[in-house]
Design a protein around this motif. Structure first.
Motif, PDB file in Angstrom:
ATOM      1  N   MET A   1     -18.191   5.595  39.930  1.00 19.55           N
ATOM      2  CA  MET A   1     -17.486   4.427  40.496  1.00 19.55           C
ATOM      3  C   MET A   1     -16.880   4.770  41.854  1.00 19.55           C
ATOM      4  SD  MET A   1     -16.600   1.372  39.047  1.00 19.55           S
ATOM      5  CE  MET A   1     -14.927   0.856  38.688  1.00 19.55           C
ATOM      6  N   LYS A   2     -17.225   3.981  42.851  1.00 15.15           N
ATOM      7  CA  LYS A   2     -16.611   4.190  44.171  1.00 15.15           C
ATOM      8  C   LYS A   2     -15.423   3.225  44.287  1.00 15.15           C
ATOM      9  CE  LYS A   2     -19.841   6.270  47.316  1.00 15.15           C
ATOM     10  NZ  LYS A   2     -20.866   6.772  46.382  1.00 15.15           N
ATOM     11  N   ILE A   3     -14.224   3.817  44.280  1.00 19.66           N
ATOM     12  CA  ILE A   3     -13.013   3.000  44.312  1.00 19.66           C
ATOM     13  C   ILE A   3     -12.278   3.253  45.622  1.00 19.66           C
ATOM     14  CG2 ILE A   3     -10.823   2.502  43.129  1.00 19.66           C
ATOM     15  CD1 ILE A   3     -12.086   3.761  40.594  1.00 19.66           C
ATOM     16  N   CYS A   4     -11.843   2.175  46.275  1.00 17.26           N
ATOM     17  CA  CYS A   4     -11.077   2.373  47.505  1.00 17.26           C
ATOM     18  C   CYS A   4      -9.792   1.578  47.490  1.00 17.26           C
ATOM     19  CB  CYS A   4     -11.907   2.058  48.749  1.00 17.26           C
ATOM     20  SG  CYS A   4     -11.786   0.393  49.333  1.00 17.26           S
ATOM     21  N   VAL A   5      -8.863   2.035  48.315  1.00 20.60           N
ATOM     22  CA  VAL A   5      -7.597   1.333  48.505  1.00 20.60           C
ATOM     23  C   VAL A   5      -7.554   0.848  49.953  1.00 20.60           C
ATOM     24  CG1 VAL A   5      -5.086   1.626  48.679  1.00 20.60           C
ATOM     25  CG2 VAL A   5      -6.312   2.631  46.741  1.00 20.60           C
ATOM     26  N   PHE A   6      -7.244  -0.429  50.127  1.00 30.88           N
ATOM     27  CA  PHE A   6      -7.020  -0.982  51.467  1.00 30.88           C
ATOM     28  C   PHE A   6      -5.509  -1.221  51.585  1.00 30.88           C
ATOM     29  CE2 PHE A   6      -7.516  -4.976  54.316  1.00 30.88           C
ATOM     30  CZ  PHE A   6      -7.370  -4.214  55.460  1.00 30.88           C
ATOM     31  N   PRO A   7      -4.822  -0.262  52.208  1.00 31.16           N
ATOM     32  CA  PRO A   7      -3.363  -0.385  52.276  1.00 31.16           C
ATOM     33  C   PRO A   7      -2.918  -1.100  53.540  1.00 31.16           C
ATOM     34  CG  PRO A   7      -4.014   1.772  53.053  1.00 31.16           C
ATOM     35  CD  PRO A   7      -5.290   0.997  52.831  1.00 31.16           C
ATOM     36  N   GLY A   8      -1.795  -1.768  53.474  1.00 31.42           N
ATOM     37  CA  GLY A   8      -1.264  -2.428  54.664  1.00 31.42           C
ATOM     38  C   GLY A   8       0.059  -3.088  54.370  1.00 31.42           C
ATOM     39  N   SER A   9       0.624  -3.698  55.413  1.00 23.66           N
ATOM     40  CA  SER A   9       1.867  -4.455  55.221  1.00 23.66           C
ATOM     41  C   SER A   9       1.532  -5.898  54.842  1.00 23.66           C
ATOM     42  CB  SER A   9       2.692  -4.456  56.506  1.00 23.66           C
ATOM     43  OG  SER A   9       2.837  -3.157  56.997  1.00 23.66           O
ATOM     44  N   PHE A  10       0.422  -6.391  55.376  1.00 19.60           N
ATOM     45  CA  PHE A  10      -0.035  -7.760  55.103  1.00 19.60           C
ATOM     46  C   PHE A  10       1.103  -8.765  55.292  1.00 19.60           C
ATOM     47  CE2 PHE A  10      -2.718  -4.846  52.600  1.00 19.60           C
ATOM     48  CZ  PHE A  10      -3.910  -5.062  53.264  1.00 19.60           C
ATOM     49  N   ASP A  11       1.734  -8.674  56.454  1.00 19.46           N
ATOM     50  CA  ASP A  11       2.940  -9.473  56.760  1.00 19.46           C
ATOM     51  C   ASP A  11       2.671 -10.452  57.894  1.00 19.46           C
ATOM     52  OD1 ASP A  11       5.668 -10.171  56.652  1.00 19.46           O
ATOM     53  OD2 ASP A  11       6.187  -8.730  58.209  1.00 19.46           O
ATOM     54  N   PRO A  12       1.854 -11.476  57.706  1.00 24.60           N
ATOM     55  CA  PRO A  12       1.108 -11.855  56.511  1.00 24.60           C
ATOM     56  C   PRO A  12      -0.354 -11.385  56.590  1.00 24.60           C
ATOM     57  CG  PRO A  12       1.044 -13.655  58.089  1.00 24.60           C
ATOM     58  CD  PRO A  12       1.780 -12.516  58.752  1.00 24.60           C
ATOM     59  N   ILE A  13      -1.095 -11.594  55.486  1.00 21.18           N
ATOM     60  CA  ILE A  13      -2.538 -11.330  55.484  1.00 21.18           C
ATOM     61  C   ILE A  13      -3.207 -12.310  56.458  1.00 21.18           C
ATOM     62  CG2 ILE A  13      -2.930 -12.819  53.434  1.00 21.18           C
ATOM     63  CD1 ILE A  13      -5.249 -10.802  52.743  1.00 21.18           C
ATOM     64  N   THR A  14      -4.172 -11.805  57.244  1.00 23.78           N
ATOM     65  CA  THR A  14      -4.868 -12.664  58.211  1.00 23.78           C
ATOM     66  C   THR A  14      -6.364 -12.739  57.871  1.00 23.78           C
ATOM     67  OG1 THR A  14      -5.540 -10.907  59.733  1.00 23.78           O
ATOM     68  CG2 THR A  14      -3.316 -11.821  60.044  1.00 23.78           C
ATOM     69  N   LYS A  15      -7.051 -13.588  58.591  1.00 21.86           N
ATOM     70  CA  LYS A  15      -8.509 -13.690  58.411  1.00 21.86           C
ATOM     71  C   LYS A  15      -9.182 -12.364  58.754  1.00 21.86           C
ATOM     72  CE  LYS A  15      -9.273 -18.627  59.063  1.00 21.86           C
ATOM     73  NZ  LYS A  15      -9.541 -19.681  60.062  1.00 21.86           N
ATOM     74  N   GLY A  16      -8.564 -11.591  59.633  1.00 19.19           N
ATOM     75  CA  GLY A  16      -9.101 -10.276  60.010  1.00 19.19           C
ATOM     76  C   GLY A  16      -9.113  -9.329  58.816  1.00 19.19           C
ATOM     77  N   HIS A  17      -8.028  -9.324  58.040  1.00 21.89           N
ATOM     78  CA  HIS A  17      -7.960  -8.492  56.826  1.00 21.89           C
ATOM     79  C   HIS A  17      -9.029  -8.923  55.818  1.00 21.89           C
ATOM     80  CE1 HIS A  17      -3.442  -8.108  57.890  1.00 21.89           C
ATOM     81  NE2 HIS A  17      -3.949  -6.911  58.052  1.00 21.89           N
ATOM     82  N   VAL A  18      -9.139 -10.232  55.613  1.00 18.91           N
ATOM     83  CA  VAL A  18     -10.074 -10.751  54.608  1.00 18.91           C
ATOM     84  C   VAL A  18     -11.514 -10.393  54.985  1.00 18.91           C
ATOM     85  CG1 VAL A  18     -10.932 -12.842  53.444  1.00 18.91           C
ATOM     86  CG2 VAL A  18      -8.513 -12.652  54.020  1.00 18.91           C
ATOM     87  N   ASP A  19     -11.808 -10.530  56.275  1.00 18.26           N
ATOM     88  CA  ASP A  19     -13.153 -10.197  56.744  1.00 18.26           C
ATOM     89  C   ASP A  19     -13.489  -8.733  56.476  1.00 18.26           C
ATOM     90  OD1 ASP A  19     -15.604 -10.882  58.335  1.00 18.26           O
ATOM     91  OD2 ASP A  19     -14.801  -9.284  59.611  1.00 18.26           O
ATOM     92  N   LEU A  20     -12.502  -7.872  56.683  1.00 18.45           N
ATOM     93  CA  LEU A  20     -12.704  -6.440  56.463  1.00 18.45           C
ATOM     94  C   LEU A  20     -13.043  -6.160  54.988  1.00 18.45           C
ATOM     95  CD1 LEU A  20     -12.287  -4.351  58.778  1.00 18.45           C
ATOM     96  CD2 LEU A  20     -10.328  -3.535  57.474  1.00 18.45           C
ATOM     97  N   VAL A  21     -12.295  -6.792  54.096  1.00 20.59           N
ATOM     98  CA  VAL A  21     -12.528  -6.594  52.651  1.00 20.59           C
ATOM     99  C   VAL A  21     -13.926  -7.079  52.274  1.00 20.59           C
ATOM    100  CG1 VAL A  21     -11.767  -7.270  50.324  1.00 20.59           C
ATOM    101  CG2 VAL A  21     -10.064  -6.723  52.076  1.00 20.59           C
TER     102      VAL A  21
END
Ligand code: ADP
Length: 153
Positions: free
Chosen positions: A1-21
């Motif tokens: 299983m390849k598991i990753c963590v996408f850490p951040g402040s997400f203050d707030p979450i933007t379309k840029g974050h969502v696109d990355l995921v």
């Protein structure tokens, strides 16, 4: 299983974050999008509010889990069994900052690897910092935030 963590402040979450995921989907079996509680950084939105938005955005998405952590990101990785971190690069200053953090995490996290995705050009000028300024000025935040996020002025 390849598991990753996408850490951040997400203050707030933007379309840029969502696109990355979304772009990281083919690379991992499981992605933990996690809000790091930072004792030094003062946030505009409460942890609860940021978590509510993350939950809303990734609802029904089997590959993504949302979470929070205190302290070191590598300790959270260990907790969830992740050997990879996901981060985005928008420009050279992101690179300078991320390079050091990634090298440190690789040492203290015992070979944890950070996977970097270069931001899509249409999102490379998106940042939570800019969005916070727009919101503080009661401007139109809609182009920057995921569609289902509403902020009342
Ligand atoms: P932090 O406080 O850790 O910088 P952020 O929530 O600001 O947390 O960012 C989390 C991650 O998302 C960082 O790797 C950042 O580079 C990335 N990121 C933020 N905005 C974008 C964007 N528009 N495109 C690609 N990656 C982004």
């Amino acid at each position: 299983m390849k598991i990753c963590v996408f850490p951040g402040s997400f203050d707030p979450i933007t379309k840029g974050h969502v696109d990355l995921v979304k772009r990281a989907y083919p690379l991992f079996d499981k992605i933990y999008v996690a809000v790091g509680e930072n004792s030094v950084k003062k946030t505009l939105f409460t942890l609860e509010q940021r978590m509510t938005w993350l939950t809303q955005v990734f609802e029904g998405d089997d590959k993504v889990s949302v979470g929070t952590f205190n302290g070191l990101t590598v300790n959270y990785c260990k907790e969830v069994g992740a050997r990879y971190l996901l981060r985005g690069l928008r420009n050279a200053s992101d690179f300078d900052y991320e390079k050091t953090i990634s090298q440190l995490n690789n040492i203290i996290g015992k070979n944890i690897e950070t996977v970097f995705l270069i931001s899509r050009p249409e999102y490379s000028h998106f940042s939570s910092t800019i969005v916070r300024e727009i919101i503080k000025g009661k401007g139109d935040y809609k182009p920057f935030l995921p569609d289902n996020i509403e902020i009342q002025y």
